[in-house]
Design a protein around this motif. Structure first.
Motif, PDB file in Angstrom:
ATOM      1  N   ILE A 275      -1.046 -10.523 -21.195  1.00 62.51           N
ATOM      2  CA  ILE A 275      -0.220 -11.727 -20.636  1.00 62.51           C
ATOM      3  C   ILE A 275       1.044 -11.000 -20.017  1.00 62.51           C
ATOM      4  CG2 ILE A 275      -0.972 -13.925 -21.553  1.00 62.51           C
ATOM      5  CD1 ILE A 275       1.662 -13.334 -23.397  1.00 62.51           C
ATOM      6  N   GLY A 276       0.972  -9.489 -20.291  1.00 61.96           N
ATOM      7  CA  GLY A 276       2.309  -8.710 -19.743  1.00 61.96           C
ATOM      8  C   GLY A 276       3.006  -8.492 -20.863  1.00 61.96           C
ATOM      9  N   VAL A 277       3.751  -7.110 -20.889  1.00 64.39           N
ATOM     10  CA  VAL A 277       4.626  -6.951 -21.999  1.00 64.39           C
ATOM     11  C   VAL A 277       5.775  -7.692 -22.314  1.00 64.39           C
ATOM     12  CG1 VAL A 277       6.299  -4.995 -22.831  1.00 64.39           C
ATOM     13  CG2 VAL A 277       4.024  -4.392 -21.672  1.00 64.39           C
ATOM     14  N   GLU A 278       6.660  -8.391 -20.969  1.00 65.79           N
ATOM     15  CA  GLU A 278       7.656  -9.364 -21.326  1.00 65.79           C
ATOM     16  C   GLU A 278       7.226 -10.310 -22.066  1.00 65.79           C
ATOM     17  OE1 GLU A 278      11.297  -8.972 -18.227  1.00 65.79           O
ATOM     18  OE2 GLU A 278       9.400  -9.635 -17.189  1.00 65.79           O
ATOM     19  N   ALA A 279       6.409 -11.155 -21.621  1.00 64.92           N
ATOM     20  CA  ALA A 279       5.871 -12.474 -22.257  1.00 64.92           C
ATOM     21  C   ALA A 279       5.454 -12.211 -23.759  1.00 64.92           C
ATOM     22  CB  ALA A 279       4.881 -12.977 -21.579  1.00 64.92           C
ATOM     23  N   ALA A 280       4.544 -11.109 -23.672  1.00 63.42           N
ATOM     24  CA  ALA A 280       3.810 -10.736 -25.069  1.00 63.42           C
ATOM     25  C   ALA A 280       4.927 -10.453 -26.302  1.00 63.42           C
ATOM     26  CB  ALA A 280       2.937  -9.863 -25.182  1.00 63.42           C
ATOM     27  N   THR A 281       5.964  -9.753 -25.737  1.00 67.18           N
ATOM     28  CA  THR A 281       6.992  -9.398 -26.728  1.00 67.18           C
ATOM     29  C   THR A 281       7.877 -10.465 -26.934  1.00 67.18           C
ATOM     30  OG1 THR A 281       7.281  -7.108 -25.845  1.00 67.18           O
ATOM     31  CG2 THR A 281       9.057  -7.927 -27.002  1.00 67.18           C
ATOM     32  N   ASP A 282       7.913 -11.438 -26.186  1.00 60.80           N
ATOM     33  CA  ASP A 282       8.887 -12.548 -26.185  1.00 60.80           C
ATOM     34  C   ASP A 282       8.282 -13.563 -27.164  1.00 60.80           C
ATOM     35  OD1 ASP A 282      11.293 -14.318 -25.271  1.00 60.80           O
ATOM     36  OD2 ASP A 282       9.919 -15.593 -24.341  1.00 60.80           O
ATOM     37  N   MET A 283       6.736 -13.828 -26.989  1.00 59.46           N
ATOM     38  CA  MET A 283       6.106 -14.513 -27.989  1.00 59.46           C
ATOM     39  C   MET A 283       6.229 -14.037 -29.503  1.00 59.46           C
ATOM     40  SD  MET A 283       2.560 -15.556 -26.069  1.00 59.46           S
ATOM     41  CE  MET A 283       1.696 -16.394 -27.501  1.00 59.46           C
ATOM     42  N   SER A 284       6.068 -12.736 -29.689  1.00 62.45           N
ATOM     43  CA  SER A 284       6.138 -12.114 -30.897  1.00 62.45           C
ATOM     44  C   SER A 284       7.607 -12.310 -31.350  1.00 62.45           C
ATOM     45  CB  SER A 284       5.933 -10.725 -30.679  1.00 62.45           C
ATOM     46  OG  SER A 284       5.953  -9.963 -31.965  1.00 62.45           O
ATOM     47  N   ALA A 285       8.689 -11.920 -30.551  1.00 61.19           N
ATOM     48  CA  ALA A 285       9.630 -12.086 -31.228  1.00 61.19           C
ATOM     49  C   ALA A 285      10.320 -13.617 -31.503  1.00 61.19           C
ATOM     50  CB  ALA A 285      10.985 -11.819 -30.213  1.00 61.19           C
ATOM     51  N   LYS A 286       9.836 -14.714 -30.780  1.00 61.05           N
ATOM     52  CA  LYS A 286       9.977 -16.100 -31.227  1.00 61.05           C
ATOM     53  C   LYS A 286       9.177 -16.692 -32.441  1.00 61.05           C
ATOM     54  CE  LYS A 286      12.042 -16.947 -26.714  1.00 61.05           C
ATOM     55  NZ  LYS A 286      11.564 -17.676 -25.230  1.00 61.05           N
ATOM     56  N   GLY A 287       8.093 -15.750 -32.635  1.00 61.75           N
ATOM     57  CA  GLY A 287       7.217 -16.288 -33.890  1.00 61.75           C
ATOM     58  C   GLY A 287       6.151 -17.377 -32.894  1.00 61.75           C
ATOM     59  N   ILE A 288       5.959 -17.565 -31.866  1.00 60.56           N
ATOM     60  CA  ILE A 288       5.009 -18.353 -31.140  1.00 60.56           C
ATOM     61  C   ILE A 288       3.641 -17.754 -31.064  1.00 60.56           C
ATOM     62  CG2 ILE A 288       4.308 -19.769 -29.200  1.00 60.56           C
ATOM     63  CD1 ILE A 288       7.443 -19.828 -28.793  1.00 60.56           C
ATOM     64  N   ALA A 289       2.694 -18.451 -31.481  1.00 57.29           N
ATOM     65  CA  ALA A 289       1.281 -17.920 -31.785  1.00 57.29           C
ATOM     66  C   ALA A 289       0.411 -18.089 -30.591  1.00 57.29           C
ATOM     67  CB  ALA A 289       0.905 -18.267 -33.073  1.00 57.29           C
TER      68      ALA A 289
END
Length: 304
Positions: A275-289
């Motif tokens: 999904i792209g580095v920005e979105a994947a990293t954002d999901m990880s940081a926010k704990g959204i699975a």
């Protein structure tokens, strides 16, 4: 989300009964442990030629979104394999309008978009979509032919991720990549013929509903076949490393543990989605699975 996609292995998979998602679900209910079944499965029968070509792709109305900044709407208290807590199913998320997030926006409906969301409520359009830029990445392969291909963006990211894993001493292989509409027709029809449609829908994505057809997703192995496409793969070094580090290269585990009531599929530690580095990293940081929660979409546990 896939197994070996060669025609020979596919025929064997269709002929030999395998545990159904329904039966494994019963094991979950009984506390037998982790259930993980494939949203995309081994080919069953000979693959018919796909009717699509890059020139046949039709433009669809694009739905764009910015990711939600809110925490996930579901509980993830269920403990993954190896922990003492007893897993309990989570509830489906309540759809919400995506909040302001990343500056870059992508379509959620265009198959050529890295933010495309495909699930049991959201089929591909056109159904027989073929990526225009399929390539074979320079990584260790456990398959050949179309299954060894990805779209060019995903392939480049996969090459970087596999190289980083190798530097950390982790062996990772491409176990199943692109799957054409024609291949999915053969796969799904094989399950319907063997088990009936209701049970087929618990084990195989319907044609036009598979992430593998987009070129944005692929399955990984460990090079030795240990626990390939099985629940125990979650504890193998390749899966552990990918879950912890995949976001650095733009990947998420698309079907997480105990969120099948949202995604429509049981835990697949081997199925990665770009999904792209920005979105994947954002999901990880926010704990959204899940992508459904991240983009404020409704849960899709079953076909409409």
């Amino acid at each position: 989300m896939c197994h070996n996609c060669s025609a020979a292995a596919a025929a064997a998979a269709a002929a030999a009964p395998a545990p159904s998602r329904r039966s494994v679900a019963r094991l979950l209910a009984a506390g037998a442990g982790l259930t993980a079944l494939a949203a995309c499965t081994p080919d069953a029968g000979t693959r018919p030629p796909s009717s699509s070509s890059p020139s046949a792709m039709s433009a669809s109305t694009s739905q764009t979104a910015t990711p939600s900044t809110a925490a996930p709407a579901t509980s993830t208290a269920a403990t993954e394999p190896g922990a003492a807590a007893t897993p309990t199913p989570t509830s489906a998320p309540t759809p919400a309008s995506p909040a302001a997030g990343l500056p870059q926006q992508h379509s959620l409906t265009d198959p050529a978009s890295p933010w495309l969301v495909v699930n049991k409520h959201r089929p591909l359009s056109p159904a027989d979509y073929v990526p225009a830029d399929l390539v074979q990445p320079s990584v260790a392969l456990a398959v050949s032919g179309e299954a060894a291909q990805l779209n060019s963006t995903t392939a480049a990211a996969a090459e970087q991720m596999f190289a980083a894993a190798a530097q950390d001493g982790v062996t990772m292989t491409l176990a199943s990549g692109y799957r054409s509409y024609g291949t999915q027709v053969a796969t799904y029809n094989g399950y319907v013929a063997a088990r009936g449609q209701a049970e087929a829908d618990t084990a195989s994505a319907r044609p036009g509903f598979s992430e593998h057809q987009t070129g944005w997703a692929f399955d990984i192995g460990d090079g030795g076949g240990a626990c390939g496409f099985q629940p125990c793969f979650a504890e193998q070094p390749a899966a552990v490393w990918a879950k912890a580090n995949g976001h650095r290269f733009g990947f998420v585990v698309r079907y997480p543990w105990m969120l099948h009531e949202i995604t429509g599929y049981y835990y697949e530690s081997w199925h990665l989605r770009f999904i792209g580095v920005e979105a994947a990293t954002d999901m990880s940081a926010k704990g959204i699975a899940t992508l459904e929660e991240y983009f404020g979409l409704e849960a899709a546990p079953g076909y409409l």
